[in-house]
Design a protein around this motif. Structure first.
Motif, PDB file in Angstrom:
ATOM      1  N   SER A  92       0.797  -1.228   0.000  1.00  0.00           N
ATOM      2  CA  SER A  92       0.000   0.000   0.000  1.00  0.00           C
ATOM      3  C   SER A  92       0.828   1.275   0.000  1.00  0.00           C
ATOM      4  O   SER A  92       0.406   2.292  -0.554  1.00  0.00           O
ATOM      5  CB  SER A  92      -0.940   0.016   1.213  1.00  0.00           C
ATOM      6  N   LEU A  93       2.009   1.254   0.615  1.00  0.00           N
ATOM      7  CA  LEU A  93       2.769   2.489   0.773  1.00  0.00           C
ATOM      8  C   LEU A  93       3.255   3.053  -0.556  1.00  0.00           C
ATOM      9  O   LEU A  93       3.173   4.262  -0.791  1.00  0.00           O
ATOM     10  CB  LEU A  93       3.957   2.253   1.717  1.00  0.00           C
ATOM     11  N   ALA A  94       3.752   2.196  -1.453  1.00  0.00           N
ATOM     12  CA  ALA A  94       4.225   2.690  -2.743  1.00  0.00           C
ATOM     13  C   ALA A  94       3.084   3.266  -3.584  1.00  0.00           C
ATOM     14  O   ALA A  94       3.208   4.377  -4.118  1.00  0.00           O
ATOM     15  CB  ALA A  94       4.971   1.597  -3.507  1.00  0.00           C
ATOM     16  N   PRO A  95       1.957   2.559  -3.760  1.00  0.00           N
ATOM     17  CA  PRO A  95       0.857   3.148  -4.538  1.00  0.00           C
ATOM     18  C   PRO A  95       0.366   4.468  -3.959  1.00  0.00           C
ATOM     19  O   PRO A  95      -0.036   5.367  -4.703  1.00  0.00           O
ATOM     20  CB  PRO A  95      -0.231   2.073  -4.487  1.00  0.00           C
ATOM     21  N   VAL A 130      -8.838  -3.041  -5.402  1.00  0.00           N
ATOM     22  CA  VAL A 130      -7.629  -3.819  -5.653  1.00  0.00           C
ATOM     23  C   VAL A 130      -7.234  -4.487  -4.341  1.00  0.00           C
ATOM     24  O   VAL A 130      -6.967  -3.807  -3.347  1.00  0.00           O
ATOM     25  CB  VAL A 130      -6.478  -2.942  -6.175  1.00  0.00           C
ATOM     26  N   VAL A 131      -7.238  -5.801  -4.326  1.00  0.00           N
ATOM     27  CA  VAL A 131      -6.871  -6.573  -3.143  1.00  0.00           C
ATOM     28  C   VAL A 131      -5.444  -7.071  -3.353  1.00  0.00           C
ATOM     29  O   VAL A 131      -5.194  -7.905  -4.222  1.00  0.00           O
ATOM     30  CB  VAL A 131      -7.839  -7.748  -2.934  1.00  0.00           C
ATOM     31  N   SER A 132      -4.510  -6.537  -2.564  1.00  0.00           N
ATOM     32  CA  SER A 132      -3.086  -6.826  -2.772  1.00  0.00           C
ATOM     33  C   SER A 132      -2.488  -7.546  -1.572  1.00  0.00           C
ATOM     34  O   SER A 132      -2.536  -7.043  -0.442  1.00  0.00           O
ATOM     35  CB  SER A 132      -2.308  -5.517  -2.998  1.00  0.00           C
ATOM     36  N   SER A 133      -1.946  -8.713  -1.809  1.00  0.00           N
ATOM     37  CA  SER A 133      -1.243  -9.453  -0.765  1.00  0.00           C
ATOM     38  C   SER A 133      -0.219 -10.364  -1.412  1.00  0.00           C
ATOM     39  O   SER A 133      -0.580 -11.246  -2.193  1.00  0.00           O
ATOM     40  CB  SER A 133      -2.226 -10.280   0.064  1.00  0.00           C
ATOM     41  N   LYS A 134       1.041 -10.151  -1.098  1.00  0.00           N
ATOM     42  CA  LYS A 134       2.094 -10.974  -1.694  1.00  0.00           C
ATOM     43  C   LYS A 134       1.961 -12.432  -1.247  1.00  0.00           C
ATOM     44  O   LYS A 134       1.956 -13.351  -2.066  1.00  0.00           O
ATOM     45  CB  LYS A 134       3.472 -10.440  -1.309  1.00  0.00           C
ATOM     46  N   THR A 167      -1.354 -10.667  -6.430  1.00  0.00           N
ATOM     47  CA  THR A 167      -0.701 -11.583  -5.499  1.00  0.00           C
ATOM     48  C   THR A 167       0.348 -12.391  -6.238  1.00  0.00           C
ATOM     49  O   THR A 167       0.434 -12.348  -7.472  1.00  0.00           O
ATOM     50  CB  THR A 167      -1.746 -12.515  -4.843  1.00  0.00           C
ATOM     51  N   ASP A 168       1.151 -13.125  -5.480  1.00  0.00           N
ATOM     52  CA  ASP A 168       2.175 -13.967  -6.093  1.00  0.00           C
ATOM     53  C   ASP A 168       1.544 -15.227  -6.695  1.00  0.00           C
ATOM     54  O   ASP A 168       0.538 -15.736  -6.170  1.00  0.00           O
ATOM     55  CB  ASP A 168       3.208 -14.387  -5.048  1.00  0.00           C
ATOM     56  N   PRO A 169       2.128 -15.742  -7.765  1.00  0.00           N
ATOM     57  CA  PRO A 169       1.631 -17.002  -8.334  1.00  0.00           C
ATOM     58  C   PRO A 169       1.678 -18.115  -7.295  1.00  0.00           C
ATOM     59  O   PRO A 169       2.644 -18.257  -6.552  1.00  0.00           O
ATOM     60  CB  PRO A 169       2.613 -17.277  -9.484  1.00  0.00           C
ATOM     61  N   GLY A 170       0.598 -18.891  -7.246  1.00  0.00           N
ATOM     62  CA  GLY A 170       0.552 -20.031  -6.351  1.00  0.00           C
ATOM     63  C   GLY A 170       0.145 -19.720  -4.920  1.00  0.00           C
ATOM     64  O   GLY A 170       0.078 -20.634  -4.087  1.00  0.00           O
ATOM     65  N   SER A 171      -0.136 -18.461  -4.616  1.00  0.00           N
ATOM     66  CA  SER A 171      -0.526 -18.115  -3.251  1.00  0.00           C
ATOM     67  C   SER A 171      -1.957 -18.578  -2.982  1.00  0.00           C
ATOM     68  O   SER A 171      -2.736 -18.805  -3.916  1.00  0.00           O
ATOM     69  CB  SER A 171      -0.441 -16.603  -3.033  1.00  0.00           C
ATOM     70  N   PRO A 172      -2.340 -18.710  -1.707  1.00  0.00           N
ATOM     71  CA  PRO A 172      -3.732 -19.097  -1.400  1.00  0.00           C
ATOM     72  C   PRO A 172      -4.746 -18.105  -1.981  1.00  0.00           C
ATOM     73  O   PRO A 172      -5.827 -18.517  -2.413  1.00  0.00           O
ATOM     74  CB  PRO A 172      -3.763 -19.085   0.132  1.00  0.00           C
ATOM     75  N   LEU A 173      -4.389 -16.823  -2.011  1.00  0.00           N
ATOM     76  CA  LEU A 173      -5.304 -15.825  -2.563  1.00  0.00           C
ATOM     77  C   LEU A 173      -5.484 -16.006  -4.061  1.00  0.00           C
ATOM     78  O   LEU A 173      -6.601 -15.858  -4.581  1.00  0.00           O
ATOM     79  CB  LEU A 173      -4.775 -14.409  -2.260  1.00  0.00           C
ATOM     80  N   GLU A 174      -4.396 -16.366  -4.758  1.00  0.00           N
ATOM     81  CA  GLU A 174      -4.536 -16.587  -6.198  1.00  0.00           C
ATOM     82  C   GLU A 174      -5.467 -17.768  -6.463  1.00  0.00           C
ATOM     83  O   GLU A 174      -6.345 -17.692  -7.335  1.00  0.00           O
ATOM     84  CB  GLU A 174      -3.174 -16.849  -6.848  1.00  0.00           C
ATOM     85  N   GLU A 175      -5.291 -18.836  -5.708  1.00  0.00           N
ATOM     86  CA  GLU A 175      -6.142 -20.013  -5.910  1.00  0.00           C
ATOM     87  C   GLU A 175      -7.608 -19.677  -5.650  1.00  0.00           C
ATOM     88  O   GLU A 175      -8.502 -20.059  -6.431  1.00  0.00           O
ATOM     89  CB  GLU A 175      -5.664 -21.134  -4.991  1.00  0.00           C
ATOM     90  N   LEU A 176      -7.865 -18.955  -4.565  1.00  0.00           N
ATOM     91  CA  LEU A 176      -9.235 -18.572  -4.236  1.00  0.00           C
ATOM     92  C   LEU A 176      -9.815 -17.654  -5.302  1.00  0.00           C
ATOM     93  O   LEU A 176     -10.963 -17.821  -5.749  1.00  0.00           O
ATOM     94  CB  LEU A 176      -9.261 -17.878  -2.877  1.00  0.00           C
ATOM     95  N   ALA A 177      -9.013 -16.658  -5.723  1.00  0.00           N
ATOM     96  CA  ALA A 177      -9.499 -15.663  -6.677  1.00  0.00           C
ATOM     97  C   ALA A 177      -9.825 -16.292  -8.026  1.00  0.00           C
ATOM     98  O   ALA A 177     -10.869 -15.995  -8.623  1.00  0.00           O
ATOM     99  CB  ALA A 177      -8.452 -14.562  -6.834  1.00  0.00           C
ATOM    100  N   ARG A 178      -8.943 -17.138  -8.510  1.00  0.00           N
ATOM    101  CA  ARG A 178      -9.195 -17.763  -9.823  1.00  0.00           C
ATOM    102  C   ARG A 178     -10.397 -18.700  -9.755  1.00  0.00           C
ATOM    103  O   ARG A 178     -11.216 -18.747 -10.678  1.00  0.00           O
ATOM    104  CB  ARG A 178      -7.946 -18.489 -10.305  1.00  0.00           C
ATOM    105  N   ALA A 200       3.604  -5.220  -9.957  1.00  0.00           N
ATOM    106  CA  ALA A 200       2.150  -5.084 -10.019  1.00  0.00           C
ATOM    107  C   ALA A 200       1.576  -4.487  -8.742  1.00  0.00           C
ATOM    108  O   ALA A 200       0.552  -3.795  -8.784  1.00  0.00           O
ATOM    109  CB  ALA A 200       1.512  -6.452 -10.281  1.00  0.00           C
ATOM    110  N   PHE A 201       2.239  -4.686  -7.602  1.00  0.00           N
ATOM    111  CA  PHE A 201       1.730  -4.141  -6.343  1.00  0.00           C
ATOM    112  C   PHE A 201       1.697  -2.619  -6.360  1.00  0.00           C
ATOM    113  O   PHE A 201       0.766  -2.004  -5.839  1.00  0.00           O
ATOM    114  CB  PHE A 201       2.567  -4.645  -5.161  1.00  0.00           C
ATOM    115  N   GLY A 202       2.717  -2.008  -6.950  1.00  0.00           N
ATOM    116  CA  GLY A 202       2.713  -0.556  -7.045  1.00  0.00           C
ATOM    117  C   GLY A 202       1.980  -0.037  -8.268  1.00  0.00           C
ATOM    118  O   GLY A 202       1.281   0.983  -8.210  1.00  0.00           O
TER     119      GLY A 202
END
Length: 561
Positions: A92-95, A130-134, A167-178, A200-202
């Motif tokens: 969040s800080l960079a954006p 935008v939901v951002s979590s590495k 999010t990063d590829p393979g993260s739990p959030l990516e799996e849920l989102a897709r 992509a986060f920024g």
């Protein structure tokens, strides 16, 4: 053509002269841009090997430009004109800095405070989130996502059309989102969160808000070769030397916005420096100055002035350096502290994209100079684990107060330092009596950042009172940045924590948790970990928000008690 300038005086200039030639001889810059993981020693090598993708981002992030533009166009066709970012720390800080500098509106939700979350849940027909979590498992971000999914559904809007996941590829959030049908933008897995400004986060939230992210990458790319050069004039090496190469080490870096066009840059640099260097009992404490530069500073600090290009010219001397005798006589402590002209001062200028890369280089190299791994954050998880334990237990997080003064409950943890204090001002005095000659005061406020913005001023009042560095952090967002320094850096901090009851609690959809309970557990967990490590913590809970906050501000500023 982008340009960077790093000029120095006093001990900072001496550090450049003594340290940079060795960095050049060791080919640190070219090895860094060649992604050499051995720069920080064998223990850091496994982490560094998968965390150096940021050096190539000015080029590797180019495909995002078209993807973001197409997504923004589609959203505009749907009437979307408001961007909300749910993310913590580097997400969040960079954006926030990018959009503020470009003058583009962005709603940053980096809190679990129920009042802050509720205030973001409006104007949904014109909103994209935008939901951002590495990691894809950040608890605050997941709870915020749940709140927006429910709010969109209740408003008759398909959440999958209005939520973008980064999010990063393979993260739990990516799996849920897709699996749920959300739009996913994959981030670079070889870049840590605090080095992710040009990923992509920024870029995604900033680009959706209307920022020209291609220009940001252009500015960074224009200086990449300069920062990769094994040369005495390399601004990244020069800045690193001023951060971690002074002799004796000046381990406080006072960041002063002095005409820079990069709005709020100090807050981004703060988390980068603190989380990267604050470990193994070492570190550089970044202090974001509130308002104009102080007329005095402490003798273990380097003042870093963030200036515009017009200020960074030969012969330019700031007022306090031109008139070092202007220190106010009635301030405690400064009579024994040398003014910046006899101490250490740096001026830094350059466009935002270039400065992101500059400070990342300087911080990584500073880690080498300090002998720490700049890419891990071993102590960030400790407060998260403590909060989880509190949430899973049925015990009260705070316990009975040591005393109640007016509208403020007072609790002292981290040792028997409270003594016989029976009032709030006396408790503050007792805490500050624990402050050593090399120490600092950290105020952390688990409040609504929009409603209570003025509370940040207490840091400057504490500086004026003690003559020592005073920092301010909004909870829980600082847990993802400066929280690492508090627990892993030099054990010389004293801590003031401020909490309050929300105006109204808010349930987290899908379970029994509420945002109010979450932020209370995060505050209690943070205090517990600090106390377990022997750091004195003064916990102040406001029974009546406005009256209590006035009491706290007065007690922190007052010299009495």
């Amino acid at each position: 053509m982008s340009s960077l300038e790093v000029t120095a005086e006093g001990d900072a200039a001496a550090a450049i002269a003594s340290v940079v030639p060795t960095l050049v001889e060791d080919r640190v810059a070219s090895r860094l841009f060649g992604a050499d993981p051995t720069l920080w020693g064998p223990a850091a090598e496994p982490e560094a090997e998968r965390r150096l993708g940021w050096v190539g981002l000015p080029r590797s992030s180019r495909p995002l430009v078209g993807e973001i533009a197409a997504l923004r166009s589609r959203l505009a066709d749907d009437g979307v004109s408001r961007v909300v970012l749910c993310g913590m720390g580097g997400s969040s800080l960079a954006p926030e800095v990018i959009c503020a500098t470009a003058g583009m509106p962005l709603v940053v939700l980096d809190s679990s405070h129920p009042d802050a979350v509720r205030s973001a849940l409006h104007d949904l027909r014109h909103t994209v989130v935008v939901v951002s979590s590495k990691s894809g498992s950040t608890v605050e971000t997941d709870c915020q996502r749940r709140a927006f999914v429910e709010a969109f559904a209740e408003a008759g809007i398909d959440p999958t059309s209005r939520i973008v996941v980064v999010t990063d590829p393979g993260s739990p959030l990516e799996e849920l989102a897709r699996a749920s049908g959300y739009r996913v933008v994959a981030a670079d897995p070889d870049v840590g969160g605090r080095y992710s400004a040009l990923t992509a986060f920024g870029l995604v939230p900033a680009g959706l808000a209307g920022v020209d992210v291609e220009a940001l990458l252009d500015d960074a790319e224009a200086v990449a070769d300069v920062l990769a050069a094994d040369d005495d004039g390399n601004p990244g090496l020069r800045l690193a030397a001023t951060l971690a190469g002074t002799d004796p080490l000046r381990d406080k870096a006072v960041l002063v916005a002095d005409g820079s066009e990069n709005i709020g840059f100090g807050a981004w640099a703060e988390q980068l420096i603190a989380e990267s260097t604050g470990k193994d009992g070492k570190g550089i404490l970044p202090v974001v100055a509130d308002g104009p530069a102080p007329a005095h500073t402490y003798d273990d600090a380097t003042v870093i002035r963030l200036v515009s290009s017009s200020h960074d010219r030969p012969g330019f001397v700031p007022d306090e350096l031109r008139h070092p005798d202007s220190v106010a006589a009635d301030r405690p402590g400064p009579a024994e502290i040398e003014p910046p002209t006899a101490g250490s001062m740096v001026r830094v200028s350059g466009p935002l994209g270039a400065q992101f890369l500059l400070w990342e280089v300087a911080t990584a190299v500073a880690g080498r100079l300090l002998g720490v791994n700049p890419f891990d954050q071993p102590d960030v998880e400790s407060a998260k684990a403590a909060a989880r334990r509190l949430l899973e237990s049925s015990a009260e997080e705070a316990g009975e107060p040591d005393l109640v003064d007016g509208s403020v409950e007072v609790r002292a943890v981290g040792g028997p330092w409270l003594g016989d204090a029976r009032t709030l001002p006396n408790a503050v005095t007792a805490l500050l009596d624990e402050l050593g000659d090399d120490g600092y005061v950290a105020v952390t406020a688990y409040l609504d950042r929009q409603r209570d913005a003025d509370v940040e001023e207490v840091a400057r009042r504490l500086f004026e009172r003690t003559g020592r560095p005073a920092t301010f952090g909004w909870g829980p967002r600082f847990l993802h940045s400066t929280g690492q320094y508090h627990k892993g850096g030099p054990p010389n901090g004293v801590f003031v924590q401020v909490t309050a009851e929300p105006q109204e609690d808010l349930a987290v959809p899908g379970g029994t948790l509420t945002f109010g309970r979450l932020i209370a557990a995060q505050a209690a967990g943070d205090a517990q970990v600090l106390a377990d490590r022997g750091r004195p913590v003064l916990r102040l809970h406001l029974r009546s928000h406005d009256r209590g906050l006035r009491q706290v501000a007065a007690a922190l500023a007052s010299k009495g008690g």
